[in-house]
Design an enzyme around this catalytic site. Structure first.
Site, PDB file in Angstrom:
ATOM      1  N   TYR A  22      -7.860  30.009 -19.406  1.00  0.00           N
ATOM      2  CA  TYR A  22      -8.057  31.446 -19.664  1.00  0.00           C
ATOM      3  C   TYR A  22      -6.871  32.066 -20.408  1.00  0.00           C
ATOM      4  O   TYR A  22      -7.064  32.711 -21.458  1.00  0.00           O
ATOM      5  CB  TYR A  22      -8.351  32.155 -18.344  1.00  0.00           C
ATOM      6  CG  TYR A  22      -8.641  33.629 -18.463  1.00  0.00           C
ATOM      7  CD1 TYR A  22      -9.892  34.091 -18.889  1.00  0.00           C
ATOM      8  CD2 TYR A  22      -7.666  34.580 -18.146  1.00  0.00           C
ATOM      9  CE1 TYR A  22     -10.170  35.440 -18.991  1.00  0.00           C
ATOM     10  CE2 TYR A  22      -7.934  35.936 -18.243  1.00  0.00           C
ATOM     11  CZ  TYR A  22      -9.186  36.365 -18.665  1.00  0.00           C
ATOM     12  OH  TYR A  22      -9.445  37.713 -18.768  1.00  0.00           O
TER      13      TYR A  22
ATOM     14  N   LYS B  49      -6.928  33.621 -24.279  1.00  0.00           N
ATOM     15  CA  LYS B  49      -6.609  35.014 -24.612  1.00  0.00           C
ATOM     16  C   LYS B  49      -5.382  35.104 -25.532  1.00  0.00           C
ATOM     17  O   LYS B  49      -5.295  36.018 -26.359  1.00  0.00           O
ATOM     18  CB  LYS B  49      -6.411  35.826 -23.330  1.00  0.00           C
ATOM     19  CG  LYS B  49      -7.691  35.989 -22.497  1.00  0.00           C
ATOM     20  CD  LYS B  49      -8.776  36.769 -23.232  1.00  0.00           C
ATOM     21  CE  LYS B  49      -9.954  37.107 -22.323  1.00  0.00           C
ATOM     22  NZ  LYS B  49     -10.981  37.916 -22.999  1.00  0.00           N
TER      23      LYS B  49
HETATM   24  N1  LIG Z   1     -11.409  42.168 -14.859  1.00  0.00           N
HETATM   25  C1  LIG Z   1     -10.132  41.983 -15.204  1.00  0.00           C
HETATM   26  O1  LIG Z   1      -9.202  42.051 -14.366  1.00  0.00           O
HETATM   27  C2  LIG Z   1      -9.779  41.671 -16.640  1.00  0.00           C
HETATM   28  C3  LIG Z   1      -8.418  41.691 -16.996  1.00  0.00           C
HETATM   29  C4  LIG Z   1      -8.084  41.415 -18.311  1.00  0.00           C
HETATM   30  C5  LIG Z   1      -9.071  41.140 -19.228  1.00  0.00           C
HETATM   31  N2  LIG Z   1     -10.376  41.112 -18.852  1.00  0.00           N
HETATM   32  C6  LIG Z   1     -11.391  40.822 -19.876  1.00  0.00           C
HETATM   33  O2  LIG Z   1     -12.334  41.885 -19.908  1.00  0.00           O
HETATM   34  C7  LIG Z   1     -13.566  41.414 -20.465  1.00  0.00           C
HETATM   35  C8  LIG Z   1     -14.721  41.891 -19.576  1.00  0.00           C
HETATM   36  O3  LIG Z   1     -14.610  41.227 -18.335  1.00  0.00           O
HETATM   37  P1  LIG Z   1     -15.044  41.893 -16.939  1.00  0.00           P
HETATM   38  O4  LIG Z   1     -13.859  41.878 -16.069  1.00  0.00           O
HETATM   39  O5  LIG Z   1     -15.792  43.135 -17.156  1.00  0.00           O
HETATM   40  O6  LIG Z   1     -16.000  40.726 -16.391  1.00  0.00           O
HETATM   41  P2  LIG Z   1     -17.552  40.678 -15.989  1.00  0.00           P
HETATM   42  O7  LIG Z   1     -17.917  41.836 -15.144  1.00  0.00           O
HETATM   43  O8  LIG Z   1     -17.751  39.290 -15.495  1.00  0.00           O
HETATM   44  O9  LIG Z   1     -18.288  40.878 -17.405  1.00  0.00           O
HETATM   45  C9  LIG Z   1     -18.259  39.880 -18.389  1.00  0.00           C
HETATM   46  C10 LIG Z   1     -19.366  40.173 -19.351  1.00  0.00           C
HETATM   47  O10 LIG Z   1     -19.347  39.142 -20.376  1.00  0.00           O
HETATM   48  C11 LIG Z   1     -20.647  38.644 -20.495  1.00  0.00           C
HETATM   49  N3  LIG Z   1     -20.694  37.305 -21.056  1.00  0.00           N
HETATM   50  C12 LIG Z   1     -20.182  36.155 -20.568  1.00  0.00           C
HETATM   51  N4  LIG Z   1     -20.484  35.138 -21.378  1.00  0.00           N
HETATM   52  C13 LIG Z   1     -21.204  35.653 -22.402  1.00  0.00           C
HETATM   53  C14 LIG Z   1     -21.804  35.116 -23.559  1.00  0.00           C
HETATM   54  N5  LIG Z   1     -21.763  33.798 -23.831  1.00  0.00           N
HETATM   55  N6  LIG Z   1     -22.448  35.957 -24.403  1.00  0.00           N
HETATM   56  C15 LIG Z   1     -22.518  37.278 -24.155  1.00  0.00           C
HETATM   57  N7  LIG Z   1     -21.998  37.840 -23.065  1.00  0.00           N
HETATM   58  C16 LIG Z   1     -21.341  37.034 -22.205  1.00  0.00           C
HETATM   59  C17 LIG Z   1     -21.244  38.720 -19.100  1.00  0.00           C
HETATM   60  O11 LIG Z   1     -22.650  38.599 -19.143  1.00  0.00           O
HETATM   61  P3  LIG Z   1     -23.512  38.024 -17.883  1.00  0.00           P
HETATM   62  O12 LIG Z   1     -23.731  39.184 -16.948  1.00  0.00           O
HETATM   63  O13 LIG Z   1     -24.763  37.560 -18.554  1.00  0.00           O
HETATM   64  O14 LIG Z   1     -22.716  36.922 -17.266  1.00  0.00           O
HETATM   65  C18 LIG Z   1     -20.766  40.111 -18.714  1.00  0.00           C
HETATM   66  O15 LIG Z   1     -21.592  41.086 -19.285  1.00  0.00           O
HETATM   67  C19 LIG Z   1     -13.430  39.894 -20.560  1.00  0.00           C
HETATM   68  O16 LIG Z   1     -13.114  39.531 -21.884  1.00  0.00           O
HETATM   69  C20 LIG Z   1     -12.240  39.593 -19.644  1.00  0.00           C
HETATM   70  O17 LIG Z   1     -11.581  38.416 -19.991  1.00  0.00           O
HETATM   71  C21 LIG Z   1     -10.759  41.389 -17.577  1.00  0.00           C
END
Ligand SMILES: NC(=O)c1ccc[n+]([C@@H]2O[C@H](COP(=O)([O-])OP(=O)(O)OC[C@H]3O[C@@H](n4cnc5c(N)ncnc54)[C@H](OP(=O)(O)O)[C@@H]3O)[C@@H](O)[C@H]2O)c1
Length: 235
Positions: A160, A164
């Protein structure tokens, strides 16, 4: 009128970003790889659904056609992301990570960003004020991950953070190539979503703040940067 596409917006930070940008007056294409999950989310928000799997060329090409037919695109938010975990929810550490696991994470987090950006570039180039936001992570920062006694330093995963960090480099290279666009990477902060089994300490409202901010920068705003809510982050 500003038209915005958010990948992976059926839940989590993408969904909250869609909610905020619709409230700010954007026409939002809510990207979802699953049509039914996407339909439910789009209906709740008054967004336009676009079925889009970032790992699938045909799906991304079809999504680009849909958005083009709808009138074009001004803002692209590459938000879809995954984190490799073991079946019991543990982070996959250096001793366990394999090339196949890395490839799976890069397929979504890195190649997905390139696949989607490449497909939507012609549309963005027709916009008067094109903007791209790549949702990165604090774990992308080599500086932070190598600073002892910090939460980032303690994170044991390989795939991961590597993915990133690559998103950050992709962001810098795109920003130089397309100076007429505002292209930035953002770190939302540790946010309670499905990605981390809701262990994050921030709400999605807090996490989406920097995504919204960089999605709404004007032509005189920054480009080629890496930001969290406090400002610029060290690479
Ligand atoms: N949460 C944190 O603490 C955090 C911190 C830093 C960065 N981020 C980044 O923020 C972004 C959003 O993450 P989140 O925390 O909101 O996680 P999340 O709730 O798991 O949402 C991830 C989203 O990405 C979608 N996804 C995964 N694989 C995909 C694909 N092949 N094609 C299209 N959509 C896909 C998922 O769809 P499904 O519902 O179909 O699985 C979901 O809609 C990510 O890039 C993550 O790395 C998160």
């Amino acid at each position: 009128m500003t038209t915005t596409l958010i990948t992976g917006a059926n839940k989590g930070l993408g969904f909250e970003t869609a909610r905020r940008l619709i409230a700010a007056g954007h026409t939002v294409y809510l990207g979802s790889r699953d049509a039914e999950r996407g339909r439910r989310a789009a209906e709740r928000l008054g967004a336009r659904l676009v079925v889009l799997d970032v790992t699938d060329d045909a799906s991304v090409a079809a999504a680009a056609k849909t958005v083009e037919a709808g009138g074009g695109l001004d803002v692209l938010i590459n938000n879809a992301g995954i984190e490799a975990r073991t079946p019991d929810g543990g982070v996959i550490g250096a001793a366990e990570v394999t090339a196949d696991m890395m490839r799976q994470v890069f397929e979504t987090n890195v190649f997905g960003v390139v696949r989607v950006t490449h497909a939507f570039l012609p549309l963005l180039r027709r916009s008067a004020a094109p903007v791209v936001v790549n949702v990165s992570s604090g774990l992308a920062s080599l500086d932070r991950v190598s600073t002892p006694d910090t939460p980032m330093h303690a994170y044991p995963g390989v795939a991961y953070p590597a993915s990133k960090a690559t998103v950050n480099m992709v962001t810098v290279q795109y920003a130089k190539a397309f100076p007429e666009m505002r292209i930035n990477a953002v770190e939302p902060g540790y946010t309670a979503t499905d990605l981390n089994a809701h262990t994050g300490h921030q709400t999605v409202e807090e996490g989406a703040e920097i995504i919204v901010r960089m999605a709404t920068v004007g032509p005189d705003g920054p480009t080629g940067g890496y930001f969290d809510i406090e400002g610029t982050l060290p690479w």
